[in-house]
Design an enzyme around this catalytic site. Structure first.
Site, PDB file in Angstrom:
ATOM      1  N   TRP A  24      51.989  43.398  33.497  1.00  0.00           N
ATOM      2  CA  TRP A  24      51.743  44.822  33.768  1.00  0.00           C
ATOM      3  C   TRP A  24      51.843  45.200  35.228  1.00  0.00           C
ATOM      4  O   TRP A  24      51.970  46.379  35.540  1.00  0.00           O
ATOM      5  CB  TRP A  24      50.404  45.283  33.179  1.00  0.00           C
ATOM      6  CG  TRP A  24      49.257  44.320  33.376  1.00  0.00           C
ATOM      7  CD1 TRP A  24      48.434  44.247  34.457  1.00  0.00           C
ATOM      8  CD2 TRP A  24      48.795  43.321  32.462  1.00  0.00           C
ATOM      9  NE1 TRP A  24      47.481  43.266  34.285  1.00  0.00           N
ATOM     10  CE2 TRP A  24      47.680  42.686  33.075  1.00  0.00           C
ATOM     11  CE3 TRP A  24      49.214  42.907  31.192  1.00  0.00           C
ATOM     12  CZ2 TRP A  24      46.971  41.645  32.448  1.00  0.00           C
ATOM     13  CZ3 TRP A  24      48.513  41.874  30.589  1.00  0.00           C
ATOM     14  CH2 TRP A  24      47.406  41.255  31.196  1.00  0.00           C
ATOM     15  N   HIS A  73      45.563  46.644  44.741  1.00  0.00           N
ATOM     16  CA  HIS A  73      46.582  47.100  43.787  1.00  0.00           C
ATOM     17  C   HIS A  73      47.613  47.931  44.548  1.00  0.00           C
ATOM     18  O   HIS A  73      47.606  49.163  44.446  1.00  0.00           O
ATOM     19  CB  HIS A  73      45.971  47.968  42.685  1.00  0.00           C
ATOM     20  CG  HIS A  73      45.116  47.244  41.686  1.00  0.00           C
ATOM     21  ND1 HIS A  73      43.774  47.018  41.861  1.00  0.00           N
ATOM     22  CD2 HIS A  73      45.421  46.710  40.478  1.00  0.00           C
ATOM     23  CE1 HIS A  73      43.280  46.375  40.810  1.00  0.00           C
ATOM     24  NE2 HIS A  73      44.257  46.171  39.958  1.00  0.00           N
ATOM     25  N   GLU A 113      45.947  38.714  37.999  1.00  0.00           N
ATOM     26  CA  GLU A 113      46.484  38.925  36.630  1.00  0.00           C
ATOM     27  C   GLU A 113      48.006  38.793  36.583  1.00  0.00           C
ATOM     28  O   GLU A 113      48.679  39.505  35.842  1.00  0.00           O
ATOM     29  CB  GLU A 113      46.036  40.294  36.086  1.00  0.00           C
ATOM     30  CG  GLU A 113      44.523  40.414  35.996  1.00  0.00           C
ATOM     31  CD  GLU A 113      44.018  41.808  35.626  1.00  0.00           C
ATOM     32  OE1 GLU A 113      44.815  42.657  35.190  1.00  0.00           O
ATOM     33  OE2 GLU A 113      42.808  42.045  35.783  1.00  0.00           O
ATOM     34  N   GLU A 146      36.751  39.106  36.970  1.00  0.00           N
ATOM     35  CA  GLU A 146      36.597  40.448  36.399  1.00  0.00           C
ATOM     36  C   GLU A 146      36.179  40.245  34.956  1.00  0.00           C
ATOM     37  O   GLU A 146      36.699  39.342  34.286  1.00  0.00           O
ATOM     38  CB  GLU A 146      37.920  41.241  36.363  1.00  0.00           C
ATOM     39  CG  GLU A 146      38.381  41.800  37.682  1.00  0.00           C
ATOM     40  CD  GLU A 146      39.635  42.681  37.542  1.00  0.00           C
ATOM     41  OE1 GLU A 146      39.829  43.325  36.494  1.00  0.00           O
ATOM     42  OE2 GLU A 146      40.414  42.714  38.504  1.00  0.00           O
ATOM     43  N   TYR A 178      38.527  40.562  29.748  1.00  0.00           N
ATOM     44  CA  TYR A 178      37.893  41.688  29.064  1.00  0.00           C
ATOM     45  C   TYR A 178      37.930  41.453  27.560  1.00  0.00           C
ATOM     46  O   TYR A 178      38.899  40.873  27.055  1.00  0.00           O
ATOM     47  CB  TYR A 178      38.634  42.995  29.378  1.00  0.00           C
ATOM     48  CG  TYR A 178      38.531  43.386  30.835  1.00  0.00           C
ATOM     49  CD1 TYR A 178      37.494  44.195  31.262  1.00  0.00           C
ATOM     50  CD2 TYR A 178      39.446  42.908  31.767  1.00  0.00           C
ATOM     51  CE1 TYR A 178      37.369  44.547  32.598  1.00  0.00           C
ATOM     52  CE2 TYR A 178      39.326  43.248  33.113  1.00  0.00           C
ATOM     53  CZ  TYR A 178      38.293  44.062  33.525  1.00  0.00           C
ATOM     54  OH  TYR A 178      38.171  44.394  34.844  1.00  0.00           O
TER      55      TYR A 178
HETATM   56  C1  BMA Z   1      41.770  49.225  36.177  1.00  0.00           C
HETATM   57  C2  BMA Z   1      41.232  50.547  35.682  1.00  0.00           C
HETATM   58  C3  BMA Z   1      41.917  51.655  36.433  1.00  0.00           C
HETATM   59  C4  BMA Z   1      41.748  51.435  37.929  1.00  0.00           C
HETATM   60  C5  BMA Z   1      42.189  50.044  38.328  1.00  0.00           C
HETATM   61  C6  BMA Z   1      41.923  49.733  39.790  1.00  0.00           C
HETATM   62  O1  BMA Z   1      41.203  48.176  35.476  1.00  0.00           O
HETATM   63  O2  BMA Z   1      39.829  50.600  35.899  1.00  0.00           O
HETATM   64  O3  BMA Z   1      41.349  52.896  36.063  1.00  0.00           O
HETATM   65  O4  BMA Z   1      42.520  52.369  38.640  1.00  0.00           O
HETATM   66  O5  BMA Z   1      41.492  49.105  37.543  1.00  0.00           O
HETATM   67  O6  BMA Z   1      40.567  49.809  40.120  1.00  0.00           O
END
Ligand code: BMA
Length: 310
Positions: free
Chosen positions: A144, A76, A139, A242, A208
């Site tokens: 986002w 990220h 994603e 995920e 999710y």
């Molecule tokens: C997202 C959340 C955040 C986290 C990010 C990277 O789904 O869990 O809190 O910073 O993943 O792990």
């Protein structure tokens, strides 16, 4: 195979204690797959975006590989254009700015080099590179992240993918299994951003249950059906890259909702997201859902670490 993000770093009631794992403490075994995130490595941070020291990430990757487990890495990175987080989605120029000729291209080359430098250190005790399922730019069909489909065109996205991949290949990495994973709710047009058969080894979806159970079941079955056909035709591996139900308000979710879906599709693993205090997705000792998690992993088609290490 069962996977868990950030498994050995923290759980519902503890943080940073060596040798611990919520999943191990409620099931007696490590997950077969562990996921970690590189966010922050690009700017030389000592800790990742979730406060995990990169030295710890390295140690746990090596430890999990040595015990026979599988490792997957996501990334990220910050927004190279604004300097904000990966979720800074306000502009539509960030991806373009990283590409050759773009304003941030030189900076992005340094960011990729920092990723390279970390990946180079992932070696076995007898100095061989560790195989990693590498899952950047995930994603992207959501809006986002700065690399999302509302933030860049499919061609810009693919150019970003190729730039990173070509760089790492030119640096000699032949130990990366390249994984492409859009978010739940895949539409035909989302496949326009698929980087290509020569560039992807494993496809998945990040899914999710945020809302109603029946919507989650319907959408995941639909995406898995699409991806199963795609993977069969294109000879790719399939995973649920995920997943989770935040804070597990329904403890029976593992056996009642998730498992019946997984049983229908030829996936090689599912990665349950992290057990942070403010949001947890995996089982933990003393939680009612652990009973159902344990029931799920007793099935012959669900594998924890001991099941894959013979
Ligand atoms: C997202 C959340 C955040 C986290 C990010 C990277 O789904 O869990 O809190 O910073 O993943 O792990």
């Amino acid at each position: 195979m069962v996977g868990h993000q950030d498994d050995p770093f923290y759980g519902l009631t503890w943080e940073w204690e060596l040798g611990r794992s919520d999943m191990k403490e409620c099931s007696g075994d490590w997950p077969a797959v562990m996921g970690f995130d590189l966010g922050g490595i690009e700017v030389g941070d000592e800790k990742n975006l979730d406060s995990v020291p990169f030295t710890r990430i390295r140690e746990e990757i090596i430890a999990h590989h040595q015990r026979g487990g599988i490792v997957t890495l996501s990334w990220h990175p910050r927004n190279p254009f604004s300097g904000g987080t990966a979720w800074d989605n306000q502009d539509t120029v960030a991806v373009r700015s990283t590409l050759p000729g773009g304003l941030q291209h030189r900076k992005f080359l340094l960011w990729m080099k920092n990723v390279r430098n970390f990946l180079k250190t992932l070696r076995t005790n007898n100095d061989r590179p560790i195989s990693i399922i590498f899952r950047p730019w995930h994603e992207n069909n959501g809006g986002w992240f700065w690399w999302g489909s509302k933030q860049c065109t499919p061609n810009e996205y693919k150019a970003l993918w190729c730039m990173l991949q070509d760089y790492l290949l030119s640096e000699g990495f032949d130990n990366l299994v390249w994984s492409w994973s859009p978010n739940l709710g895949i539409k035909p047009a989302d496949l326009d951003a698929y980087p290509g058969d020569d560039r992807v080894d494993l496809l998945g979806v990040d899914a999710y249950q945020w809302g109603a159970e029946q919507d989650f079941v319907r959408d995941l079955e639909s995406d898995m059906t699409t991806l199963t056909t795609f993977c069969e035709q294109h000879h790719k591996l399939l995973a649920l890259t995920e997943c989770g139900l935040k804070n597990l308000p329904d403890p029976t979710w593992w056996t009642r909702v998730l498992k019946p879906i997984l049983d229908k599709f030829p996936i090689c693993y599912f990665l349950i997201w992290r057990n942070a205090k403010h949001e947890y997705f995996g089982p933990a000792p003393g939680e009612k859902n652990a009973l159902y998690f344990n029931e799920m992993i007793r099935s012959s088609n669900v594998m924890m670490l001991k099941d894959i290490v013979k």
